[in-house]
Design a protein around this motif. Structure first.
Motif, short mmCIF file in Angstrom:
data_model
loop_
_atom_site.label_atom_id
_atom_site.label_comp_id
_atom_site.label_asym_id
_atom_site.label_seq_id
_atom_site.Cartn_x
_atom_site.Cartn_y
_atom_site.Cartn_z
N ARG A 131 0.82 -1.21 0.00
CA ARG A 131 0.00 0.00 0.00
C ARG A 131 0.85 1.27 0.00
O ARG A 131 0.35 2.34 -0.32
CB ARG A 131 -0.93 0.00 1.21
CG ARG A 131 -1.92 -1.16 1.23
CD ARG A 131 -2.85 -1.10 2.42
NE ARG A 131 -2.13 -1.26 3.68
CZ ARG A 131 -2.69 -1.09 4.87
NH1 ARG A 131 -3.96 -0.75 4.96
NH2 ARG A 131 -1.99 -1.28 5.97
N PHE A 132 2.14 1.13 0.36
CA PHE A 132 3.00 2.29 0.44
C PHE A 132 4.30 2.03 -0.32
O PHE A 132 4.50 0.94 -0.85
CB PHE A 132 3.25 2.65 1.91
CG PHE A 132 1.98 3.07 2.61
CD1 PHE A 132 1.47 4.35 2.45
CD2 PHE A 132 1.27 2.16 3.39
CE1 PHE A 132 0.28 4.72 3.05
CE2 PHE A 132 0.07 2.53 4.00
CZ PHE A 132 -0.41 3.81 3.83
N HIS A 133 5.17 3.04 -0.38
CA HIS A 133 6.31 3.00 -1.29
C HIS A 133 7.63 3.02 -0.53
O HIS A 133 7.70 3.44 0.63
CB HIS A 133 6.24 4.16 -2.28
CG HIS A 133 5.02 4.13 -3.13
ND1 HIS A 133 3.88 4.86 -2.83
CD2 HIS A 133 4.73 3.43 -4.26
CE1 HIS A 133 2.95 4.62 -3.75
NE2 HIS A 133 3.44 3.76 -4.62
N ASP A 134 8.68 2.60 -1.23
CA ASP A 134 9.99 2.44 -0.60
C ASP A 134 10.79 3.74 -0.68
O ASP A 134 11.15 4.18 -1.77
CB ASP A 134 10.76 1.32 -1.31
CG ASP A 134 11.94 0.83 -0.50
OD1 ASP A 134 12.39 1.58 0.39
OD2 ASP A 134 12.41 -0.29 -0.76
N PRO A 135 11.10 4.35 0.48
CA PRO A 135 11.89 5.60 0.46
C PRO A 135 13.30 5.43 -0.09
O PRO A 135 13.96 6.45 -0.36
CB PRO A 135 11.92 6.00 1.95
CG PRO A 135 10.75 5.31 2.57
CD PRO A 135 10.62 4.01 1.82
N LEU A 136 13.78 4.21 -0.26
CA LEU A 136 15.09 4.04 -0.87
C LEU A 136 15.14 4.65 -2.27
O LEU A 136 16.21 5.01 -2.76
CB LEU A 136 15.46 2.56 -0.96
CG LEU A 136 15.90 1.84 0.32
CD1 LEU A 136 16.37 0.44 -0.01
CD2 LEU A 136 17.00 2.60 1.03
N TYR A 137 13.97 4.78 -2.92
CA TYR A 137 13.93 5.32 -4.28
C TYR A 137 13.87 6.85 -4.31
O TYR A 137 13.78 7.44 -5.39
CB TYR A 137 12.75 4.73 -5.04
CG TYR A 137 12.89 3.25 -5.32
CD1 TYR A 137 13.85 2.78 -6.21
CD2 TYR A 137 12.08 2.32 -4.68
CE1 TYR A 137 13.98 1.42 -6.47
CE2 TYR A 137 12.21 0.96 -4.93
CZ TYR A 137 13.16 0.52 -5.82
OH TYR A 137 13.31 -0.82 -6.07
N LEU A 138 13.89 7.50 -3.17
CA LEU A 138 13.85 8.96 -3.13
C LEU A 138 15.16 9.55 -3.65
O LEU A 138 16.25 9.05 -3.35
CB LEU A 138 13.60 9.46 -1.72
CG LEU A 138 12.20 9.24 -1.14
CD1 LEU A 138 12.18 9.58 0.34
CD2 LEU A 138 11.18 10.09 -1.90
N ARG A 139 15.07 10.64 -4.39
CA ARG A 139 16.25 11.45 -4.74
C ARG A 139 16.39 12.51 -3.64
O ARG A 139 15.57 13.42 -3.54
CB ARG A 139 16.09 12.09 -6.11
CG ARG A 139 17.20 13.09 -6.48
CD ARG A 139 18.59 12.46 -6.55
NE ARG A 139 18.75 11.50 -7.63
CZ ARG A 139 19.14 11.82 -8.87
NH1 ARG A 139 19.40 13.08 -9.17
NH2 ARG A 139 19.27 10.88 -9.77
N VAL A 140 17.41 12.37 -2.84
CA VAL A 140 17.57 13.19 -1.64
C VAL A 140 17.69 14.66 -1.98
O VAL A 140 17.07 15.52 -1.33
CB VAL A 140 18.78 12.71 -0.83
CG1 VAL A 140 19.06 13.66 0.34
CG2 VAL A 140 18.54 11.29 -0.31
N ASP A 141 18.46 15.01 -2.99
CA ASP A 141 18.69 16.44 -3.25
C ASP A 141 17.47 17.14 -3.85
O ASP A 141 17.48 18.36 -4.01
CB ASP A 141 19.92 16.65 -4.14
CG ASP A 141 19.83 15.93 -5.48
OD1 ASP A 141 18.72 15.54 -5.89
OD2 ASP A 141 20.87 15.76 -6.14
#
Length: 716
Positions: free
Chosen positions: A242-252
């Motif tokens: 139901r939710f997403h993996d923050p590992l895929y976030l672009r930090v900048d």
């Protein structure tokens, strides 16, 4: 010696199994009938909440199951189509007047007339009271949505869900025969990503492809994993769908990072250097540590207006987000699986969980904020794709199930069969069968909840999507259940309310404006593909498996491919195109001991060579390769062949387009092969050289593959 638990199922137990949709056997890939044991059936029944230890108990449970629908005035859930809504069968005690109120999803309420005249079609005496069918006709023109029926009969009152859905999933009538990508996002790393492909990398690929007539990208599941190490590498074994993996976030690109003072921001961004100690493998543990350290500093400095945005987002997502964020906070303290937690924390309804949430409110808010960031960056990806001219954009992949110790299993444990797992029986490719170690949704609970777990999952995945690929779409009809502690061949199929689930799927897909693709490979029972086609769910056509109608040993000519399908050379569980030609799949299966009993390596190699020669003959007959073609020529020819097919969508694997020899996942292995940990690479001097996204997009083989796809599918 055969024990009583291993005996074939018969008598009252067989009747009870049939009542609950539990198979008493299945047809094996070799055509032989495989009977289910009494232990298997009892375990499946126990997962459904029915404990049976004797024939007498089975007869009693069967009588209870058959009378249960008659004890409520209205079914727990009724799913109808908006074009021709059928009626609802009420079960009313004799002699009582009936009042029915319809409350729509938008909040309006109106009375509906019920026909209570004599001449009922069926009746039962339940608990000493005669009850019979009362037909409730539904008015035409009902709006699509999730509604509620309240039925009163004298002093009795019942409430049921009424779901009004379109018959078919959406499919734009003017969508041209299109091409796009199929990719494992974690493997697609740019120079600026932190050791793992991220959503900014996906956005770059989408916009680049749109300029070359690409219309979509099918992306591996981006479902959330638990924020603890070791991080689960498989995107198909998520903590939550139901939710997403923050590992895929672009930090900048996180607004809070941009709002930091320059010195702090530089310190935060320098953490990227710790995210990838080994360029030949995806190190999710290192990525998690680096990104959490960076994002924690940004969260601590969150501006007031962003806190207000987080409050609104959390309110919109409601209890589901609160439960997920709470799970993440508890997991950081006690690890996973949740069944190893202190007893009071093992169920979300316990007061101790509420106390924990209050005591760790900041950490719970942090994990909710991470989901808001994922939502923002996913929305930006899809908007960039459509703004650049893509008709579909991101097609998200939906995994079959979840980690039995993860967030969804914890939050939805009353809706899941935690004593069984989902898998697949032995087949020609996996002769030992497969156990995916994922608890199934309980089919007998779905109607009670108005299909809420299924609906909410679809809504979360479709929130920013142009399409949805459903892995193992046959699970909408039946799933292969394996009792815990048993091997795959001891499992059995359990049926699901497919008509209702397809209605919910169509409704959610229409609300998102998304096409739906069903991965229908493997064992598919008769009628399933026809039903999916009628509901406008696209099928899957994999070149390796497509065979000519007149001879199942011959490769299928392009003109004979199905029109309403997504065609591809391979999938994540199969060899890459270059790997297939070089026999990497056979070599690995032999080296890793994955051949079934009695299967000789030389026979596998002979079968592989036969397949290669037959496909080579087809490519030559189509004029796509000549004599002396090398592997890269053959890879391009495979995509040229698919581009010629009438299949609506053709997906090229990014791995194929750079000549990678390594498949993302080797079924049947856990640690013997680096499943889900391989970055994109090209073969060089017997080694694999990792490629950046920038190198991928300039790769000469990729340019050739894109060229043949654009020639046949210009995207007008």
């Amino acid at each position: 010696m055969v024990t009583s638990g291993q005996e074939p199922v018969s008598g009252a137990l067989a009747d009870l199994a049939n009542e609950y949709g539990i198979g008493t056997g299945y047809d094996g890939y070799d055509g032989r009938r495989q009977p289910a044991s009494r232990d298997t059936v009892r375990a499946a029944l126990a997962a459904l909440g029915v404990e049976v230890d004797s024939d007498e108990q089975a007869r009693s449970a069967l009588e209870h199951a058959r009378l249960a629908p008659w004890r409520a005035l209205v079914p727990p859930t009724t799913v109808v189509t908006d074009a021709a809504p059928a009626g609802v069968d009420l079960r009313v005690p004799e002699g009582r007047s009936v009042e029915v109120a319809l409350t729509t999803e938008s909040g309006s309420t109106r009375e509906l007339p019920a026909d209570t005249r004599p001449g009922w079609a069926d009746d039962r005496t339940v608990d000493g009271v005669r009850r019979a069918d009362v037909h409730l006709p539904l008015p035409a023109g009902l709006e699509q949505g999730y509604h509620q029926l309240t039925v009163r009969a004298g002093d009795l009152e019942s409430t049921g869900h009424l779901i009004v859905a379109p018959w078919r999933c959406p499919l734009p009538p003017d969508l041209p025969r299109s091409w796009g990508w199929m990719l494992q996002l974690y493997a697609l790393q740019s120079r600026d990503s932190w050791g793992i492909g991220d959503l900014a990398d996906l956005r770059a690929l989408l916009t680049w492809s749109a300029q070359r007539a690409g219309q979509f990208a099918v992306v591996n599941p981006l479902h959330a994993q638990a924020p603890v190490t070791p991080v689960e590498p498989s995107p198909y074994y998520p903590s939550s769908r139901r939710f997403h993996d923050p590992l895929y976030l672009r930090v900048d690109e996180v607004p809070e990072v941009g709002a930091l003072d320059p010195t702090t921001r530089d310190d935060v961004l320098r953490l990227a250097g710790s995210a990838q100690p080994d360029p030949g493998r995806i190190d999710r543990d290192a990525v998690l540590a680096a990104k959490l350290a960076a994002l924690e500093r940004a969260f601590a400095a969150m501006p007031a207006h962003r806190r207000e945005m987080l409050d609104r987002y959390a309110a919109d997502q409601g209890s589901a987000l609160a439960a997920f964020a709470t799970f993440c906070a508890i997991a950081e303290v006690h690890g996973t699986p949740f069944r190893a937690w202190p007893a009071k924390l093992q169920h979300p309804a316990h007061a101790a969980v509420s106390d924990f949430r209050d005591e760790h409110a900041g950490r719970v808010a942090f994990h909710a904020w991470l989901q808001m960031l994922c939502d923002e960056q996913l929305e930006r990806c899809q908007r960039a794709a459509t703004d650049a001219g893509m008709r579909l954009g991101v097609i998200h992949d939906l995994a079959v199930g979840v980690d039995h110790g993860g967030a969804d299993a914890w939050a939805l444990q009353d809706e899941l069969g935690l004593g069984v797992t989902v898998g697949a029986p032995p087949d020609a490719f996996n002769q030992q069968g497969q156990d995916w170690s994922q608890p199934p949704l309980l089919p007998n609970r779905l109607a009670d909840t108005g299909f809420a777990p299924f609906r909410d999952m679809l809504r979360g995945v479709l929130r920013h999507a142009g399409g949805l690929r459903i892995d193992h779409v046959m699970g909408l009809f039946r799933l292969f259940w394996i009792p815990e502690g048993m091997t795959p061949e001891a499992g059995t199929y359990v049926r699901y309310p497919s008509e209702q689930m397809l209605g919910v799927l169509a409704l959610e897909a229409h609300r998102a404006g998304a096409v739906v693709v069903g991965e229908d490979l493997g064992t598919v029972e008769p009628g399933v593909r026809e039903t999916l086609a009628d509901r406008q769910v696209l099928g899957s056509a994999v070149l390796y498996f497509e065979r000519a109608a007149h001879d199942d040993r011959q490769a299928k000519p392009p003109a004979d491919y199905p029109a309403n399908a997504l065609a591809s050379v391979t999938t994540h569980d199969l060899p890459t195109a270059a790997g297939w030609w070089r026999g990497e799949d056979v070599r690995l299966r032999v080296d890793l001991g994955l051949l079934g009993p009695g299967v000789a390596a030389e026979d596998e190699w002979a079968s592989k060579e036969d397949d290669r020669q037959r496909l080579l003959a087809l490519l030559r007959a189509e004029g796509l390769v000549g004599e002396g073609a090398d592997v890269e020529d053959l890879v391009v020819a495979m995509h040229a062949l698919l581009a010629r097919t009438p299949s609506l969508l053709v997906a090229a694997s990014i791995s194929d387009a750079v000549g990678d020899l390594r498949q993302p996942n080797m079924p049947g292995t856990v640690t013997a092969y680096p499943n889900w940990r391989l970055p994109l690479a090209e073969p060089t001097d017997g080694q694999s050289r990792t490629l950046t996204l920038e190198e991928v997009l300039a790769h000469p083989l990729l340019e050739r593959v894109v060229g043949v796809l654009r020639e046949q599918r210009p995207g007008h």
